[in-house]
Design an enzyme around this catalytic site. Structure first.
Site, PDB file in Angstrom:
ATOM      1  N   ARG A  49       0.846  -1.206   0.000  1.00 48.71           N
ATOM      2  CA  ARG A  49       0.000   0.000   0.000  1.00 48.71           C
ATOM      3  C   ARG A  49       0.871   1.241   0.000  1.00 48.71           C
ATOM      4  O   ARG A  49       0.539   2.250  -0.602  1.00 48.71           O
ATOM      5  CB  ARG A  49      -0.964  -0.005   1.209  1.00 48.71           C
ATOM      6  N   TYR A 101     -15.550  16.140 -17.029  1.00 53.09           N
ATOM      7  CA  TYR A 101     -16.072  14.766 -16.971  1.00 53.09           C
ATOM      8  C   TYR A 101     -17.095  14.716 -15.824  1.00 53.09           C
ATOM      9  O   TYR A 101     -16.795  15.178 -14.709  1.00 53.09           O
ATOM     10  CB  TYR A 101     -14.911  13.782 -16.738  1.00 53.09           C
ATOM     11  N   ASP A 174      -6.718  18.316 -15.531  1.00 53.46           N
ATOM     12  CA  ASP A 174      -6.972  16.924 -15.910  1.00 53.46           C
ATOM     13  C   ASP A 174      -6.548  16.791 -17.374  1.00 53.46           C
ATOM     14  O   ASP A 174      -7.185  17.347 -18.272  1.00 53.46           O
ATOM     15  CB  ASP A 174      -8.462  16.606 -15.712  1.00 53.46           C
ATOM     16  N   LYS A 199      -7.394   5.492 -19.621  1.00 57.26           N
ATOM     17  CA  LYS A 199      -7.612   5.913 -21.011  1.00 57.26           C
ATOM     18  C   LYS A 199      -6.346   5.717 -21.851  1.00 57.26           C
ATOM     19  O   LYS A 199      -5.886   4.608 -21.995  1.00 57.26           O
ATOM     20  CB  LYS A 199      -8.131   7.349 -21.036  1.00 57.26           C
TER      21      LYS A 199
HETATM   22  C1  LIG Z   1     -11.374  13.429 -18.245  1.00 58.40           C
HETATM   23  C2  LIG Z   1     -11.611  12.341 -17.243  1.00 58.40           C
HETATM   24  N1  LIG Z   1     -11.102  12.459 -16.009  1.00 58.40           N
HETATM   25  C3  LIG Z   1     -11.286  11.515 -15.074  1.00 58.40           C
HETATM   26  C4  LIG Z   1     -12.020  10.378 -15.344  1.00 58.40           C
HETATM   27  C5  LIG Z   1     -12.213   9.344 -14.269  1.00 58.40           C
HETATM   28  O1  LIG Z   1     -11.342   8.286 -14.477  1.00 58.40           O
HETATM   29  P1  LIG Z   1     -11.625   6.760 -14.037  1.00 58.40           P
HETATM   30  O2  LIG Z   1     -12.798   6.283 -14.838  1.00 58.40           O
HETATM   31  O3  LIG Z   1     -10.342   6.067 -14.339  1.00 58.40           O
HETATM   32  O4  LIG Z   1     -11.941   6.792 -12.585  1.00 58.40           O
HETATM   33  C6  LIG Z   1     -12.556  10.196 -16.618  1.00 58.40           C
HETATM   34  C7  LIG Z   1     -13.336   8.981 -16.922  1.00 58.40           C
HETATM   35  O5  LIG Z   1     -13.981   8.868 -17.941  1.00 58.40           O
HETATM   36  C8  LIG Z   1     -12.342  11.207 -17.599  1.00 58.40           C
HETATM   37  O6  LIG Z   1     -12.848  11.100 -18.844  1.00 58.40           O
END
Ligand SMILES: Cc1ncc(COP(=O)(O)O)c(C=O)c1O
Length: 385
Positions: A49, A101, A174, A199
């Site tokens: 961890r 998102y 992000d 992604k």
């Molecule tokens: C731009 C963006 N940030 C964060 C996330 C969240 O990521 P996760 O699905 O790996 O938790 C997503 C998920 O689609 C995303 O498109």
């Protein structure tokens, strides 16, 4: 030897593989704990961890690709965002992009607001002066995506960083949509970069992962304490999958972007499509800005169909392209944001962002581009009747 980014994706940072039997693929240290040689001694690893060699190798790689000093790997992108939000305290205020998102504002609303953190959502792409009006004395951070998900709005990262720093606040970006191959917000002044590693970094729709990447030692220290305490860390096998995915990041991004550009131009000519939003198109309002701050336009595009009724027919008719949430994998995916990724976003926010029931998000994959056009042609024909 200083390596270009394509080589750095493959020849990982501070690689110790050669020393260990010459293994070319980095080992998966599938262990929960590590034995100590004696009291007061450690191999450098105590408990997975806290840290695990496979995860550490991945973190070094992601930190290097983003040109940060440290990257902390989490089990998902949302876990990374949650950990970053633990940097803030009751009474703190954040100015956030309104077109994020959908899971991110849900986290702000359901987890952070009840604890006394407040948020003001603004459209950063309308201009930094506009965002500046939302800044208050208690503002501790700006939180943006660029391009945004799913409306593909582009924000000037440098200007956002200047605004944040002028008020003693952090800029959090992000960077999921572009990956470190195409954009490095830390270099442009951001303080924290977030990735859904699920992604483009992992790249094969076969694992979940998240990252928070930083350049400041104090923030890194605090994030590591939070990660260790929360325990939402990335497992060794998942770390290895992301390491493997990163090896092909450059070629995948190049090919996907090439497909996206061609499909954006093609979609513009289809009678069933009323609007195509892709920053690679010269008439996109963020086109010139992206040319300055990124090394490409990515492979995410959004389009609007003529009628709401066309959406279910299209999603049912696609064969090669799959109707699924997520993005950034080898496979092309179509997402319907209002019932999927943005289902929890209040209708008035969707309306203000222009996110209608005719909007589809397209994660363009690595298939042959003609096959993708053929699939869409037959699917559009199905919407006609
Ligand atoms: C731009 C963006 N940030 C964060 C996330 C969240 O990521 P996760 O699905 O790996 O938790 C997503 C998920 O689609 C995303 O498109």
């Amino acid at each position: 030897m200083s390596l270009a980014i394509e080589s750095r994706c493959i020849h990982l940072e501070n690689d110790d593989r050669a020393a260990r039997y010459g293994a070319v693929s980095y080992p998966i240290y599938q262990t929960a704990t590590f034995a100590h040689p004696a009291l007061g001694q450690s191999t450098g690893f105590d408990y997975s961890r806290v840290q695990n060699p496979t995860r550490q190798q991945l973190e070094k790689t992601v930190a290097a690709l983003e040109q940060g000093t440290d990257a902390v790997a989490f089990s998902t992108g949302m876990a990374a965002i949650l950990a970053v939000m633990e940097l803030f305290a009751p009474g703190d205020h954040l100015v956030t992009e309104s077109d994020l998102y959908g899971g991110t504002p849900r986290l702000f609303r359901t987890i952070c607001e009840p604890k006394g953190i407040t948020f003001t959502a603004v459209n950063f792409s309308a201009g930094i002066e506009h965002a500046a009006k939302a800044v208050r004395p208690e503002t501790k951070a700006l939180f943006i995506e660029t391009p945004t998900n799913p409306m593909m709005n582009v924000t000037d990262i440098r200007a956002a960083a200047e605004l944040a720093h002028a008020h003693g606040a952090l800029l959090i970006v992000d960077n999921t949509f572009l990956s470190p191959y195409l954009q490095n917000p830390l270099v442009l002044g951001a303080d924290i970069v977030i990735h859904s590693g699920t992604k483009y970094l992992a790249g094969h729709n076969d694992t979940l992962a998240g990252f928070a990447v930083v350049k400041d030692a104090e923030i890194s220290h605090r994030l590591r304490e939070i990660a260790k305490t929360i325990g939402a860390n990335l497992a060794p096998f998942d770390s290895w999958l992301v390491l493997r995915g990163i090896q092909t990041l450059a070629v995948r991004m190049d090919r996907a972007e090439q497909n996206a550009m061609e499909l954006a131009l093609w979609l513009q000519k289809q009678p069933q499509v009323t609007r195509v939003i892709y920053p690679g198109l010269p008439d996109h309002p963020g086109h010139e800005l992206m040319k300055r701050q990124a090394r490409g336009f990515g492979a995410m595009l959004t389009f609007e169909v003529r009628r709401k009724e066309d959406v279910p027919a299209l999603l049912k008719a696609v064969r090669l392209i799959r109707f699924a949430e997520s993005l950034g994998g080898t496979e092309s995916l179509l997402t319907y944001p209002i019932t999927q990724t943005h289902a929890d976003v209040p209708p008035e926010v969707l309306a203000a962002n222009g996110l209608t029931d005719r909007i589809l998000r397209f994660s363009v994959g690595l298939e042959n581009v003609q096959d993708l056009k053929d699939d869409l042609t037959q699917a559009f024909a199905a919407t006609e009747g």
